[in-house]
Design a protein around this motif. Structure first.
Motif: not given
Length: 380
Positions: A87-92, A94-100, A105-108, A153-154
């Motif tokens: 995946f790629f992490d695109l960081r805008k 601290d409050l906004l990041n995109f993982r594609v 996925p984040q669970f637990g 996408i996350e």
């Protein structure tokens, strides 16, 4: 074996290419060799994947700049060779990041430390087990086998509140679990089989989210908790729905950790043309067959370091299934399993550890069992 060599060659090539482009990079991995014995059975394989298994993960992380990074990870375990990350992490901010791409996925809480070098026991808690629990076929694995790897996408972010508190969120859309038409539960093999395409099977994504907070109460005491959820459909016809909810809690005092999680999944089953012959139990008081079943589970564990090199771990976990079952299932309309684990981990050098544990299984539908684990695990 040839696939592993090809993957290693590919990763080495990427590392060399990244080095030539002068990007920040990190190549790391972990490996665990675990032996599972079932002394209460003459042939343990009848009830689980006993014997020796290897869990290997290789990960390459590349930081292109302050806002763009990428991760690639391959793993080898009971399921064979898998791509656990791509995946790629695109960081805008601290409050906004995109993982594609392909990711977990984040669970637990436990999925964040699922690599065997990151936790002190040989196996995973029952709600997250991926084939190592006893009677895994009868129970159709756990509630959400970990790592759950999928394409999607996350969106995530973190809000820092001073120096001692933070709030985290994540929301995602992924392919989701799979099964065939007319299914009565997830078919986890379809999500990992090389004989099938790694694409969504019903043209509708599953969606989920997680909210979490952590607080440093003192220099020695911290608290973290979170809520997670996921929903969607899992059959090709987009008719059978599921919902998963979870809550996690972690308390740290110095180097002592107490962790607890609870997960519940509500799954819709296909009744078919003749539910009276398909299912073990008849209709309810209203004369209708209930198409849903509930599968929930928990774990609570305490990790205590007695010395700098020796840790002891106590864990209590369990699962329960409520609802009708197909006629051929050995489970009942109310089935449960509880497990009690006593474990130790001894650090030989650096992060290399010897792990050993004794597990007592208390089944509602089968004879009770004892399982013994001995493992060697570490990062590199």
């Amino acid at each position: 074996m040839i696939r592993v060599v090809l993957i290693l060659t590919f990763l080495i090539g990427i590392v060399s290419s990244v080095h030539a482009q002068d990007h920040d990079r990190n190549f790391a991995g972990s490996v665990q060799l675990d032996y599972l014995a079932v002394p209460t059975e003459d042939v343990g394989r009848d009830h689980g994947l006993d014997g020796a298994t290897v869990e290997l993960s290789l990960k390459l992380a590349v930081d292109f700049n302050d806002n763009v990074s990428s991760n690639i990870k391959v793993c080898v375990a009971c399921h064979g060779l898998e791509v656990g990350m791509a995946f790629f992490d695109l960081r805008k901010s601290d409050l906004l990041n995109f993982r594609v791409g392909r990711f977990t996925p984040q669970f637990g809480s436990f999925p964040l430390r699922h690599d065997p070098a990151n936790h002190r026991t040989s196996d995973k808690p029952l709600p997250y087990d991926m084939g190592r629990m006893l009677r895994t076929d009868e129970w159709n694995m756990s509630i959400l086998p970990t790592p759950w790897v999928d394409n999607g996408i996350e969106v995530s972010g973190t809000k820092f509140m001073g120096d001692s508190a933070r709030f985290d969120y994540a929301a995602y859309a992924i392919g989701g679990p799979k099964a065939s038409t007319g299914a009565d539960d997830f078919d986890f093999i379809q999500s990992r089989s090389r004989d099938r395409y790694y694409v969504d099977n019903n043209s509708r994504p599953s969606v989920g989210a997680k909210l979490g907070s952590s607080f440093d109460l003192t220099d020695d005491l911290s608290l973290a908790f979170g809520l997670s959820g996921m929903t969607g459909h899992y059959d090709p016809d987009n008719e059978l729905s599921y919902q998963i909810l979870g809550a996690d809690l972690q308390l740290r005092f110095k180097r002592i950790y107490w962790r607890s999680e609870y997960i519940v999944r509500r799954t819709e089953m296909a009744l078919g043309d003749d539910p009276a012959s398909r299912f073990k139990y008849g209709p309810g008081a209203d004369g209708e067959f209930d198409p849903y079943f509930i599968k929930d589970g928990f774990y609570t564990e305490l990790e205590v370091p007695l010395t700098d090199t020796f840790d002891v771990i106590g864990r209590w976990d369990g699962m329960r299934r409520l609802g009708n079952v197909v006629a051929t299932s050995p489970l009942r309309s109310k089935s449960a399993v509880l497990r009690y684990t006593a474990a130790v981990a001894y650090r030989l050098s650096m992060g290399l550890r010897i792990k050993s544990s004794v597990e007592f299984y208390d089944f509602s539908d089968f004879e009770d069992e004892v399982a013994l684990h001995l493992a060697l695990a570490g990062p590199f």
